[in-house]
Design an enzyme around this catalytic site. Structure first.
Site, PDB file in Angstrom:
ATOM      1  N   PRO A 238       0.791  -1.222   0.000  1.00 46.63           N
ATOM      2  CA  PRO A 238       0.000   0.000   0.000  1.00 46.63           C
ATOM      3  C   PRO A 238       0.828   1.280   0.000  1.00 46.63           C
ATOM      4  CG  PRO A 238      -0.129  -1.081   2.134  1.00 46.63           C
ATOM      5  CD  PRO A 238       0.569  -2.019   1.207  1.00 46.63           C
ATOM      6  N   ASN A 239       0.348   2.216  -0.772  1.00 42.23           N
ATOM      7  CA  ASN A 239       0.881   3.574  -0.892  1.00 42.23           C
ATOM      8  C   ASN A 239       2.195   3.670  -1.657  1.00 42.23           C
ATOM      9  OD1 ASN A 239      -1.279   4.801   0.598  1.00 42.23           O
ATOM     10  ND2 ASN A 239      -0.367   3.901   2.425  1.00 42.23           N
TER      11      ASN A 239
ATOM     12  N   ARG B 143       4.977  11.143  -2.747  1.00 38.70           N
ATOM     13  CA  ARG B 143       4.630  10.933  -1.338  1.00 38.70           C
ATOM     14  C   ARG B 143       5.840  11.206  -0.447  1.00 38.70           C
ATOM     15  NH1 ARG B 143       4.277   5.173   1.610  1.00 38.70           N
ATOM     16  NH2 ARG B 143       3.669   5.920   3.661  1.00 38.70           N
TER      17      ARG B 143
ATOM     18  N   TYR C 124      11.061   9.415   1.287  1.00 42.34           N
ATOM     19  CA  TYR C 124      11.092   8.343   0.291  1.00 42.34           C
ATOM     20  C   TYR C 124      11.809   8.715  -1.005  1.00 42.34           C
ATOM     21  CZ  TYR C 124       7.598   6.400   3.427  1.00 42.34           C
ATOM     22  OH  TYR C 124       6.949   5.916   4.530  1.00 42.34           O
TER      23      TYR C 124
ATOM     24  N   ASN D 249       8.149  -5.337  -0.407  1.00 38.10           N
ATOM     25  CA  ASN D 249       8.002  -4.162   0.436  1.00 38.10           C
ATOM     26  C   ASN D 249       6.512  -4.107   0.727  1.00 38.10           C
ATOM     27  OD1 ASN D 249       7.686  -1.673   1.623  1.00 38.10           O
ATOM     28  ND2 ASN D 249       9.117  -0.630   0.256  1.00 38.10           N
TER      29      ASN D 249
ATOM     30  N   ALA E  25       2.895  -0.622   5.001  1.00 39.37           N
ATOM     31  CA  ALA E  25       2.282  -0.671   6.332  1.00 39.37           C
ATOM     32  C   ALA E  25       1.823  -2.073   6.717  1.00 39.37           C
ATOM     33  CB  ALA E  25       1.114   0.306   6.399  1.00 39.37           C
TER      34      ALA E  25
ATOM     35  N   GLU F  96      12.589  -8.994   2.738  1.00 43.23           N
ATOM     36  CA  GLU F  96      11.743  -7.864   3.135  1.00 43.23           C
ATOM     37  C   GLU F  96      12.527  -6.575   2.875  1.00 43.23           C
ATOM     38  OE1 GLU F  96      10.061  -6.034   7.341  1.00 43.23           O
ATOM     39  OE2 GLU F  96      10.501  -8.176   7.234  1.00 43.23           O
TER      40      GLU F  96
ATOM     41  N   HIS G  98      12.501  -2.210   2.890  1.00 43.64           N
ATOM     42  CA  HIS G  98      11.911  -0.926   3.290  1.00 43.64           C
ATOM     43  C   HIS G  98      12.832   0.186   2.831  1.00 43.64           C
ATOM     44  CE1 HIS G  98       8.891  -2.871   5.694  1.00 43.64           C
ATOM     45  NE2 HIS G  98       9.843  -3.648   6.170  1.00 43.64           N
TER      46      HIS G  98
ATOM     47  N   ARG H 235      11.930   5.230  13.079  1.00 39.53           N
ATOM     48  CA  ARG H 235      10.638   5.904  12.903  1.00 39.53           C
ATOM     49  C   ARG H 235       9.716   5.595  14.082  1.00 39.53           C
ATOM     50  NH1 ARG H 235       8.499   5.227   7.008  1.00 39.53           N
ATOM     51  NH2 ARG H 235       7.073   6.788   7.847  1.00 39.53           N
TER      52      ARG H 235
END
Length: 144
Positions: free
Chosen positions: A11-12, A19, A24, A76, A79, A100, A102, A109
């Protein structure tokens, strides 16, 4: 050498480039996907790319990967990394090794981003390298 890799973005991530560029960067998902395809092709491998904002569709795509003979998954999950037992279970069910990824360092964060439902079953976790994390993950997978 791995011949068939699937890159999944959650998502996103379709909003990359616009964004929160301070976190990012300005590279778009399309740029990342194109670079991934080219990187795999240069090594004689095939890269499929997939992005969806909906958990169930991501689970379905993971299941399809098994039927398609995918040998490595790069994910990735956005969320969903911090919330999705369903994605974790799908990855475990297909038993395809995965990395995985990111873009940001999730450990620097918000506290809720420190927990991953995927990390303990992943071959590796790459975070905080920006979009280079994708390149590193692909390179690793291609050399397995």
């Amino acid at each position: 050498m791995v011949k068939k890799i699937l890159l999944i973005n959650g998502p996103n991530l379709n909003s990359l480039g616009t964004r929160e560029p301070e976190k990012y960067g300005t590279t778009t998902l399309k740029d990342i996907e194109q670079a991934a395809i080219e990187q795999a092709k240069a090594k004689g491998s095939e890269m499929a790319v997939y992005q969806n904002n909906t958990e169930g569709f991501i689970v379905d795509r993971i299941h399809e990967a098994k039927k398609q003979g995918v040998e490595y998954i790069l994910i990735n999950a956005g969320a969903y990394t911090h919330t999705s037992v369903a994605i974790r279970d799908a990855l475990s069910a297909v038993a395809i090794p995965f990395i995985e990824i990111h873009i940001t360092n999730v450990h620097s964060r918000e506290e809720f981003r420190h927990k991953s439902y995927l990390s303990d079953t992943a071959v590796a976790v790459i975070c905080g390298l920006g979009v280079y994390g994708y390149t590193a993950a692909i390179d690793f997978a291609l050399n397995k």
